[in-house]
Design a protein around this motif. Structure first.
Motif, PDB file in Angstrom:
ATOM      1  N   LEU A  22       0.824  -1.214   0.000  1.00 50.66           N
ATOM      2  CA  LEU A  22       0.000   0.000   0.000  1.00 50.66           C
ATOM      3  C   LEU A  22       0.859   1.265   0.000  1.00 50.66           C
ATOM      4  CD1 LEU A  22      -2.687  -1.139   2.598  1.00 50.66           C
ATOM      5  CD2 LEU A  22      -3.006  -0.897   0.124  1.00 50.66           C
ATOM      6  N   GLN A  23       1.917   1.257   0.796  1.00 46.25           N
ATOM      7  CA  GLN A  23       2.767   2.436   0.874  1.00 46.25           C
ATOM      8  C   GLN A  23       3.580   2.638  -0.404  1.00 46.25           C
ATOM      9  OE1 GLN A  23       4.811   3.387   4.469  1.00 46.25           O
ATOM     10  NE2 GLN A  23       3.396   2.172   5.703  1.00 46.25           N
ATOM     11  N   ASN A  30       2.509   9.582  -5.863  1.00 44.25           N
ATOM     12  CA  ASN A  30       2.799  10.927  -5.362  1.00 44.25           C
ATOM     13  C   ASN A  30       4.234  11.408  -5.528  1.00 44.25           C
ATOM     14  OD1 ASN A  30       0.254  11.994  -4.113  1.00 44.25           O
ATOM     15  ND2 ASN A  30       0.359   9.977  -3.178  1.00 44.25           N
ATOM     16  N   ILE A  31       5.110  10.602  -6.123  1.00 50.38           N
ATOM     17  CA  ILE A  31       6.482  11.076  -6.310  1.00 50.38           C
ATOM     18  C   ILE A  31       6.519  12.114  -7.434  1.00 50.38           C
ATOM     19  CG2 ILE A  31       7.689   9.088  -5.360  1.00 50.38           C
ATOM     20  CD1 ILE A  31       8.046   8.148  -8.329  1.00 50.38           C
ATOM     21  N   GLN A  32       7.453  13.039  -7.295  1.00 53.89           N
ATOM     22  CA  GLN A  32       7.631  14.085  -8.295  1.00 53.89           C
ATOM     23  C   GLN A  32       9.103  14.448  -8.375  1.00 53.89           C
ATOM     24  OE1 GLN A  32       5.219  17.383  -6.922  1.00 53.89           O
ATOM     25  NE2 GLN A  32       3.398  16.558  -7.906  1.00 53.89           N
ATOM     26  N   GLY A  33       9.554  14.796  -9.579  1.00 52.24           N
ATOM     27  CA  GLY A  33      10.905  15.302  -9.730  1.00 52.24           C
ATOM     28  C   GLY A  33      11.741  14.486 -10.692  1.00 52.24           C
ATOM     29  N   THR A  85       3.789   9.650   4.149  1.00 54.80           N
ATOM     30  CA  THR A  85       3.075  10.909   3.985  1.00 54.80           C
ATOM     31  C   THR A  85       1.931  10.775   2.985  1.00 54.80           C
ATOM     32  OG1 THR A  85       3.319  13.254   3.444  1.00 54.80           O
ATOM     33  CG2 THR A  85       4.679  11.717   2.196  1.00 54.80           C
ATOM     34  N   GLU A  86       0.918  11.598   3.175  1.00 50.63           N
ATOM     35  CA  GLU A  86      -0.173  11.644   2.202  1.00 50.63           C
ATOM     36  C   GLU A  86       0.100  12.701   1.140  1.00 50.63           C
ATOM     37  OE1 GLU A  86      -1.354  14.685   5.327  1.00 50.63           O
ATOM     38  OE2 GLU A  86      -0.406  12.735   5.346  1.00 50.63           O
ATOM     39  N   ASN A  87       1.187  13.453   1.281  1.00 48.72           N
ATOM     40  CA  ASN A  87       1.527  14.545   0.378  1.00 48.72           C
ATOM     41  C   ASN A  87       2.411  14.071  -0.765  1.00 48.72           C
ATOM     42  OD1 ASN A  87       0.199  16.528   2.003  1.00 48.72           O
ATOM     43  ND2 ASN A  87       1.905  16.367   3.434  1.00 48.72           N
ATOM     44  N   PHE A  88       2.648  15.003  -1.691  1.00 46.41           N
ATOM     45  CA  PHE A  88       3.606  14.711  -2.756  1.00 46.41           C
ATOM     46  C   PHE A  88       4.972  14.471  -2.140  1.00 46.41           C
ATOM     47  CE2 PHE A  88       0.410  17.131  -5.234  1.00 46.41           C
ATOM     48  CZ  PHE A  88       0.090  16.137  -6.136  1.00 46.41           C
ATOM     49  N   LEU A  89       5.782  13.700  -2.836  1.00 43.42           N
ATOM     50  CA  LEU A  89       7.058  13.248  -2.302  1.00 43.42           C
ATOM     51  C   LEU A  89       8.130  13.425  -3.372  1.00 43.42           C
ATOM     52  CD1 LEU A  89       8.257  11.602   0.142  1.00 43.42           C
ATOM     53  CD2 LEU A  89       7.607   9.549  -1.117  1.00 43.42           C
ATOM     54  N   GLY A  94      11.670   9.742  -1.915  1.00 46.19           N
ATOM     55  CA  GLY A  94      10.967   8.489  -2.173  1.00 46.19           C
ATOM     56  C   GLY A  94      11.917   7.302  -2.165  1.00 46.19           C
ATOM     57  N   TYR A  95      13.079   7.483  -2.774  1.00 50.52           N
ATOM     58  CA  TYR A  95      14.087   6.421  -2.745  1.00 50.52           C
ATOM     59  C   TYR A  95      14.478   6.102  -1.309  1.00 50.52           C
ATOM     60  CZ  TYR A  95      15.109   6.107  -7.771  1.00 50.52           C
ATOM     61  OH  TYR A  95      15.039   5.865  -9.122  1.00 50.52           O
ATOM     62  N   GLU A  96      14.833   7.128  -0.543  1.00 50.12           N
ATOM     63  CA  GLU A  96      15.258   6.934   0.845  1.00 50.12           C
ATOM     64  C   GLU A  96      14.159   6.276   1.679  1.00 50.12           C
ATOM     65  OE1 GLU A  96      16.535  10.618   2.623  1.00 50.12           O
ATOM     66  OE2 GLU A  96      17.668  11.155   0.832  1.00 50.12           O
ATOM     67  N   LEU A  97      12.953   6.769   1.531  1.00 45.82           N
ATOM     68  CA  LEU A  97      11.825   6.255   2.311  1.00 45.82           C
ATOM     69  C   LEU A  97      11.560   4.786   2.017  1.00 45.82           C
ATOM     70  CD1 LEU A  97       9.535   7.097   4.285  1.00 45.82           C
ATOM     71  CD2 LEU A  97       8.148   7.523   2.250  1.00 45.82           C
TER      72      LEU A  97
END
Length: 148
Positions: A22-23, A30-33, A85-89, A94-97
């Motif tokens: 799910l995560q 939500n990832i961006q960049g 997070t529920e926000n953009f990442l 995102g990689y680290e998380l």
């Protein structure tokens, strides 16, 4: 007692794997960049792998006579990988998380492997394979962020 060790280890792995799927999907949306596409696609691979793993764990629980519990409330209460997070990442975050979440799930599986192996080598073998796969995915994510 040994039956409870196996059941508890499998159930803990189940909730972590469900939560991880799910995560990873939440991050996927939500990832961006920079390097978005690469991580976006890799997260789908992770989701597919951990969903298959969670199904295998649930079926092993059932084969041993225990009802697998993958309900949302159970996953939320018992997962050991932390929240997302529920926000953009940012892609870099995102990689680290995801590395930390994959490693946390693998580490939790490895906590009781000796006891599980003594009680049920087949379940232990399955859990070793799953932990190995999680660590491989974490390595692949870490490798994607190494600067030249």
């Amino acid at each position: 007692m040994s039956e409870a060790i196996v059941k508890n280890a499998l159930q803990a792995a189940l909730v972590d794997l469900i939560d991880l799927s799910l995560q990873a999907k939440q991050a996927h949306w939500n990832i961006q960049g920079p390097r978005f596409r690469s991580l976006h696609l890799q997260l789908d691979e992770i989701v597919e792998e951990v969903r298959t793993d969670s199904d295998d764990v649930a079926e092993r629980l059932a084969a041993l006579g225990h009802a697998p519990d993958g309900r949302a409330a159970t996953v939320s209460k018992e997962s050991g990988i932390g929240d997302i997070t529920e926000n953009f990442l940012a892609v870099s975050k995102g990689y680290e998380l995801m590395v930390s979440k994959l490693q946390a799930a693998a580490d939790r599986i490895k906590e009781n492997l000796d006891e599980v192996d003594a009680a049920d080598p087949l379940s232990a073998d399955m859990l070793i394979g799953i932990a190995t796969g999680l660590e491989k995915q974490a390595w692949m994510l870490r490798s994607a962020t190494v600067e030249e």
